[in-house]
Motif scaffolding. Structure first.
Motif: not given
Length: 305
Positions: A272-290
């Protein structure tokens, strides 16, 4: 005529902080301080924000360091290696994200294949004490011995010489920084004086050791820890923790700075908590210049910039 009773003078009460002379409180404050800021004008290849994900692989040492023998709590620690680490590594591979794993030497000895896999998949392994001991209360000789032996054990098990440390106490004794400097380590990741990297001062003098700072609000344990005998219960739903972590990243991105996050395999590794990490990575990767990087790579960059 009876003899007079002997009057024993009362022992002096310990001096209270409000009674301390300035030299005493100033010496305590100035022992270890943040020195020059090491925030680069730009990150590699013109990227805007550096992202440093980390995992403290405490596993069974959370119980062992207390001298405990609870089979139930040891099983909670084993979950981190048995279930949490495989899920985490699979997710990091899916998104091609490098990370740093801080490993107590005893965890490495209990789970050597795990450490070899972590290193083989391109992640960093850092020092996290011998048995997750409270380093901040140890005598200097004991702390030095355990820190040096921890580095040697991690190198022996994983084939990777650690260049950084996260103290198991997230704290320093008066001797920790000198030990870290004398070992030639590049950095520490235990203190909280800034959002971005800075050089550590010892008694006002630069040490060359870089601090890559942590913060409790960017740590999964404070939201999800459970200890029924201490009436400690998880109080924050995963969705709210994701929102906190995401807002921390958004602010770091807006400033063009560093985003650092600390997680624990036996905590974040639950389904139930791995979604935090996956959603966070996806949110970060949606930005340019990371720039996703290990803690060591970030420290090497800021030292050279």
């Amino acid at each position: 005529m009876s003899a007079r009773p002997t009057i024993v003078p009362k022992s002096e009460e310990p001096e209270q902080p409000w009674q301390w002379p300035e030299a005493r409180w100033r010496g305590i404050v100035e022992r270890v301080r943040a020195g020059r800021t090491l925030r680069p004008e730009t990150w590699p290849n013109g990227t805007r924000c550096a992202v440093a994900l980390s995992f403290d692989s405490d596993h069974e040492t959370g119980e062992l360091r207390e001298g405990g023998e609870s089979i139930g709590r040891l099983s909670q620690g084993q979950y981190g290696s048995r279930a949490g680490i495989p899920r985490i590594l699979k997710l990091l591979e899916k998104y091609s994200v490098p990370a740093t794993f801080y490993v107590p030497a005893v965890s490495a000895m209990l789970h050597p294949d795990e450490q070899r896999r972590v290193a083989a998949e391109g992640h960093e392994i850092g020092i996290h004490g011998w048995i997750h001991e409270r380093n901040s209360i140890l005598p200097e000789a004991s702390e030095r011995d355990l820190q040096m032996r921890s580095a040697e054990m991690l190198e022996r098990v994983a084939g990777q010489r650690p260049v950084g440390i996260r103290t198991p106490s997230w704290d320093f004794s008066p001797n920790t920084l000198a030990i870290t400097r004398d070992m030639g380590l590049l950095y520490d990741s235990s203190l909280m004086a800034d959002d971005d990297c800075y050089e550590l001062l010892l008694d006002g003098k630069p040490t060359g050791v870089v601090e890559l700072p942590v913060e409790w609000i960017r740590d999964d344990a404070v939201y999800f820890n459970m200890n029924r005998f201490a009436s400690l219960r998880p109080y924050t739903p995963p969705s709210s923790v994701l929102e906190i972590f995401r807002r921390e990243f958004d602010a770091a991105y807006a400033e063009g700075g560093l985003y650092q996050l600390t997680m624990h395999p036996h905590i974040i590794g639950h389904r139930s908590r791995m979604m935090i990490l996956e959603e966070l990575i996806r949110h970060i990767r949606a930005h340019t210049g990371i720039w996703f990087a290990t803690h060591a790579d970030i420290v090497r960059y800021v030292k050279g910039s």
